[in-house]
Design a protein around this motif. Sequence first.
Motif, mmCIF file in Angstrom:
data_model
loop_
_atom_site.group_PDB
_atom_site.id
_atom_site.type_symbol
_atom_site.label_atom_id
_atom_site.label_comp_id
_atom_site.label_asym_id
_atom_site.label_seq_id
_atom_site.Cartn_x
_atom_site.Cartn_y
_atom_site.Cartn_z
ATOM 1 N N GLN A 165 6.004 -4.076 -37.727
ATOM 2 C CA GLN A 165 7.239 -4.191 -36.574
ATOM 3 C C GLN A 165 6.711 -4.795 -35.115
ATOM 4 O OE1 GLN A 165 8.760 -0.159 -37.001
ATOM 5 N NE2 GLN A 165 9.783 -0.440 -38.754
ATOM 6 N N LYS A 166 5.807 -4.004 -34.641
ATOM 7 C CA LYS A 166 5.426 -4.480 -33.329
ATOM 8 C C LYS A 166 5.045 -5.977 -33.156
ATOM 9 C CE LYS A 166 3.748 -0.037 -31.479
ATOM 10 N NZ LYS A 166 2.381 0.671 -30.892
ATOM 11 N N HIS A 167 4.308 -6.355 -34.279
ATOM 12 C CA HIS A 167 3.790 -7.625 -34.483
ATOM 13 C C HIS A 167 5.064 -8.620 -34.629
ATOM 14 C CE1 HIS A 167 1.243 -11.116 -35.381
ATOM 15 N NE2 HIS A 167 2.023 -11.400 -36.173
ATOM 16 N N ARG A 168 5.889 -8.183 -35.244
ATOM 17 C CA ARG A 168 7.122 -9.277 -35.552
ATOM 18 C C ARG A 168 8.008 -9.465 -34.445
ATOM 19 N NH1 ARG A 168 10.506 -7.929 -40.910
ATOM 20 N NH2 ARG A 168 8.477 -8.385 -41.655
ATOM 21 N N LEU A 169 8.387 -8.121 -33.522
ATOM 22 C CA LEU A 169 9.252 -8.103 -32.640
ATOM 23 C C LEU A 169 8.707 -8.383 -31.308
ATOM 24 C CD1 LEU A 169 11.224 -5.008 -33.735
ATOM 25 C CD2 LEU A 169 11.999 -7.509 -34.047
ATOM 26 N N ARG A 170 7.418 -8.950 -31.137
ATOM 27 C CA ARG A 170 6.700 -9.062 -29.919
ATOM 28 C C ARG A 170 7.436 -10.224 -29.128
ATOM 29 N NH1 ARG A 170 0.721 -11.097 -30.610
ATOM 30 N NH2 ARG A 170 1.823 -12.966 -31.661
ATOM 31 N N GLN A 188 11.450 -10.846 -24.174
ATOM 32 C CA GLN A 188 12.502 -11.512 -23.710
ATOM 33 C C GLN A 188 13.335 -10.244 -23.242
ATOM 34 O OE1 GLN A 188 14.490 -13.667 -26.473
ATOM 35 N NE2 GLN A 188 12.776 -15.294 -27.051
ATOM 36 N N VAL A 189 13.202 -9.291 -23.927
ATOM 37 C CA VAL A 189 14.282 -8.057 -23.639
ATOM 38 C C VAL A 189 13.353 -7.343 -22.181
ATOM 39 C CG1 VAL A 189 14.927 -5.932 -24.095
ATOM 40 C CG2 VAL A 189 15.228 -7.547 -25.629
ATOM 41 N N LYS A 190 12.371 -7.399 -22.034
ATOM 42 C CA LYS A 190 11.830 -6.936 -20.989
ATOM 43 C C LYS A 190 11.841 -7.663 -19.809
ATOM 44 C CE LYS A 190 7.365 -5.093 -19.280
ATOM 45 N NZ LYS A 190 5.837 -4.766 -19.624
ATOM 46 N N ALA A 224 15.453 -6.924 -18.755
ATOM 47 C CA ALA A 224 15.576 -5.579 -18.036
ATOM 48 C C ALA A 224 14.773 -5.687 -16.690
ATOM 49 C CB ALA A 224 14.996 -4.698 -18.826
ATOM 50 N N ASP A 225 13.866 -6.213 -16.444
ATOM 51 C CA ASP A 225 13.328 -6.449 -15.069
ATOM 52 C C ASP A 225 14.320 -7.079 -14.180
ATOM 53 O OD1 ASP A 225 11.188 -5.028 -16.046
ATOM 54 O OD2 ASP A 225 9.982 -6.617 -16.512
ATOM 55 N N LYS A 226 14.832 -8.159 -14.673
ATOM 56 C CA LYS A 226 15.647 -8.950 -13.887
ATOM 57 C C LYS A 226 17.058 -8.233 -13.420
ATOM 58 C CE LYS A 226 17.710 -13.634 -13.270
ATOM 59 N NZ LYS A 226 17.719 -14.968 -13.991
ATOM 60 N N GLU A 227 17.689 -7.844 -14.473
ATOM 61 C CA GLU A 227 19.088 -7.189 -14.342
ATOM 62 C C GLU A 227 19.246 -5.703 -14.504
ATOM 63 O OE1 GLU A 227 21.602 -9.191 -14.064
ATOM 64 O OE2 GLU A 227 20.500 -11.201 -14.279
ATOM 65 N N GLU A 228 18.321 -4.898 -14.836
ATOM 66 C CA GLU A 228 18.568 -3.444 -15.068
ATOM 67 C C GLU A 228 17.491 -2.681 -14.436
ATOM 68 O OE1 GLU A 228 21.258 -1.844 -16.344
ATOM 69 O OE2 GLU A 228 22.317 -4.093 -16.704
ATOM 70 N N SER A 245 17.496 1.695 -22.122
ATOM 71 C CA SER A 245 19.261 1.189 -21.851
ATOM 72 C C SER A 245 19.633 0.030 -22.636
ATOM 73 C CB SER A 245 19.611 1.613 -20.481
ATOM 74 O OG SER A 245 19.070 2.832 -20.121
ATOM 75 N N VAL A 246 18.917 -1.057 -22.384
ATOM 76 C CA VAL A 246 19.444 -2.573 -22.972
ATOM 77 C C VAL A 246 19.119 -2.434 -24.333
ATOM 78 C CG1 VAL A 246 18.528 -4.823 -22.761
ATOM 79 C CG2 VAL A 246 18.417 -3.650 -20.708
ATOM 80 N N CYS A 247 18.160 -2.009 -25.016
ATOM 81 C CA CYS A 247 18.173 -1.669 -26.454
ATOM 82 C C CYS A 247 19.062 -0.999 -27.117
ATOM 83 C CB CYS A 247 16.588 -1.459 -26.796
ATOM 84 S SG CYS A 247 15.392 -2.341 -26.339
#
Length: 1039
Positions: free
Chosen positions: A402-407, A412-414, A417-421, A427-429
């Motif tokens: 799962q970690k490998h597939r969603l890397r 992108q989410v990180k 989150a660093d830019k907006e939240e 919380s974003v997930c």
Amino acid sequence: MAVSLGLSSAPEEIQHPQIKFSEWKFKLFRVRSFEKAPEEAQSEKGSSEGQPSLEKSPTVPDKAEGQKPVLTAPAPKPHPKFVKNSGGHGKARDKAVHQANLQHLCRICGSAFKTVGHNRRYPVHGPVDGKTQDLLRKKEKRVPSWPDLIAKVFRMDVKADTDSIHPTEFCHNCWRLMYRKLSHGPCDETFARHATMEWHPHTPACDICQAARLGLKRKSCQPNQPLSKKLKMVADRGRPACQCQRRAQARTRNREVLKKIANCSRIHLSPKLLAVDYPVHFVKSFSCQICDHLLADPVETSCQHVFCRICILRCLKIMGSHCPACRYPCFPTDLESPVKSFLSVLNSLMVKCPAQDCREEVSLEKYNHHVSSHKGSKETLVHINKGGRPRQHLLSLTRRAQKHRLRELKLQVKTFADKEEGGDVKSVCLTLFLLALRARNEHRQADELEALMQGRGSGLQPAVCLAIRVNTFLSCSQYHKMYRTVKAITGRQIFQPLHALRNAEKALLPGYHPFEWQPPLQNVSSSTDVGIIDGLSGLSFSVDDYPVDTIAKRFRYDSALVSALMDMEEDLLEGMKSQDLDDYLNGPFTVVVKESCDGMGDVSEKHGSGPAVPEKAVRFSFTIMNITLAQGARNVRVFEEAKPNSELCCKPLCLMLADESDHETLTAILSPLIAEREAMKSSALMLEMGGIRRTFKFIFRGTGYDEKLVREVEGLEASGSVYICTLCDATRLEASQNLVLHSITRSHAENLERYEVWRSNPYHESAEELRDRVKGVSAKPFIETVPSIDALHCDIGNAAEFYKIFQLEIGEVYKNPDASKEERKRWQATLDKHLRKKMKLKPIMRMNGNFARKLMTRETVDAVCELIPSEERHEALRELMDLYLQMKPVWRSSCPAQECPEALCQYSFNSQRFAELLSTKFKYRYEGKITNYFHKTLAHVPEIIERDGSIGAWASEGNESGNKLFRRFRKMNARQSKCYELEDVLKHHWLYTSKFLQKFMDAHKALKNSGLTVNSQATMVGDPSGPEDALETQDSMEF
């Protein structure tokens, strides 16, 4: 269609009953009434030549072969009355002929049996043939009837057929097509669904009868046919071959299109990588029918075809919602995982690693882990598609995969989150997940997730809340009050509402799981969704004066056994695993069931003023003692009840507000239950457990009865009878003269024979002679019991006898046997006062189990000896108690051979010495008489242990411990109607014995004993006494 018209050509068993009568009547009229003059016959001979005639039909011969026709005299013309009435007979004959013609046609395709390749027929409403049954069993499916299979394959309803309209058989071609469809194999025959044969009632212009008449006409071969007609016939013969070729080409093109749609050659494994050269059919069974690769994350459709998950999802999205193999309607929501046995075989297949430098063979289950070591090899096929859509579902992968597939998605989410939240990735997930649930209208899960995000928690599972409510004896109002209070104080819905608990308890009560008996049970309904039923079904028919106060509620015996087996499903599978057995074995399993029945005494509720009205109750229950599995020539025990005398494993089957001494009421209520038990002895239960259909057989042992109830159900005289024992035929005098040497001679079958002798008196004997012949049998036995000793009541009876010996020793009866009643009461008062002072034993009116355990100790004997002046009597009394305490573990332990082997070996010697003391030192008490339980203790214990292995494990202690539970559940479910109140008591008592709910309470106790802190909400519902407290046995015995 070449179908003959003959009335006698059809088999006799399927001919219409009017056919033979019509034949005979038709011949009679032809010979006597309808035969014409010779000149008229010759004049009409030329006109009728070449036309079909029923009289010329070879199927209705006038004479036997080889006989010459006999000329008859011309008959007069028939009367107009007969000519008019002959029309009705002609209609009946036409219908009979039409029905006879139907017997030559196939019900499904309408073709004649003589035109098909195999002249084999199958009855439409008959039993399924053996080959099809074997196929369905291999597929682990239930064997239905032919109408169900025809409806599934051909979409035809044949259940409402009538013999006068529809044929009763179908051809071998239709059977072969059906067999291929069920086996998921390639099908050579095709059947157009729009060309389904429609059958109509008989009419004068009936197509079937017209075709049959034309079939009787001989076609003469023309010597010289035109060339054009010959060419046309040749072209017609070659057309079916061209059609088959075009169909094969269309199927091939369809397979190629499906493979292009799946496009999974880079992410799925080819069957060529298999390490073993398996048969072609075996490889096909584990290959996807779309891509021809080995199944990856297999799913099964509603039409029983197996595909890779990603392949079938892509095909359903592009080609439409139908199965690619059979065009049956199929949707993504219909996809299910195959049975565990199929998955275990698939995962155990050995494949070769496709890497160049690797020659290792690994199982398909470990292939993903193996190829992860070849990081630099580009030729290696992996289960995870790095560039496209995944082979398996995301939730079915390991955490590392799962970690490998969603890397990339995680990066992108990180970044977002660093830019907006402010870096809050969680919380974003969660917000993305919440929006996805809202978009799919899954608001219930969205509400739970939102509550979790706001810190309110998702609450306990309904099964956990149900276990808390049942084990803490909370009524509906008490639980609802607790639920609202906790929710108001904490702001979190920790406990579930009552309607969620009611839904959870349905799966734990009898009547939820489907099952089947083979052969079906006699006089028992085949329906499986049977819950609590009325126990008075046979009472009004067997008792003249209907007892209004009698209320009985029970489960059906077979439904209760099924629910108990499904409740211990995990324990059974774990037992098979611990014995190194495969979990896909289907049996047969042998289940040994202990039956218990006893009265609960007075259970009346003391409400209001006035005298208390006694209200007695009786409970019939059972305990699953052990389960064995036949493995070759030996039986492997896969389950054994660890605490057979606990109230947690004694499941209630029937509750009744009746007196156990009322023989007629008890017989009427328990007779249907006993009839169900007798029917189950000669049948096998088919139950799906763990995804596999398994077979169970049952052995019933009625050992949990006290002496009073044994005498009641076996038709014996009361316990004060001359015939002292329920195991042998000894009288009280014979038992006192020979205390040890007796053997078990009574049985249920023998008691039935003796009752017939008692009822009929075939030898015309007097009452005393007849009583001596039947050995105390005076009523008809109606429940089969196993000759045994109830350990609990044996202790209580022997303790009552020792209590009496203590009183007589205080009064020195061995010196003065003629003591008055006032003196004996004074001895009892002295003993009660001394025991209360020394042993903290409060005086009681009736002996019970707790008092008996405290009384039968060496400390009690030492305290009693303080009141006895003679030292010689001290020694005799201490020796008697020591011998009893050495013998007691033998009949009280669950397995004496393991728990007390020394006491078991010395039992015969100790019993001899005990009997010698009774006949010498205590002769004043046991000269010419002895108590029932002393006799059983000394004479029958070794024989019973040699037969059963134990006495204590088969006792009724679990049923006795449930007496206090009955009172607590009745108080918990107090209602206006006693009928509904008894239903609630039976339901909650069953849930209290559920092993599934007990696991939650065991986890709570383990958490509490480990020293960890427990939620305040959990402690709010805790019972201060706790279910583990010893339940005082309410059964008692007169002194």
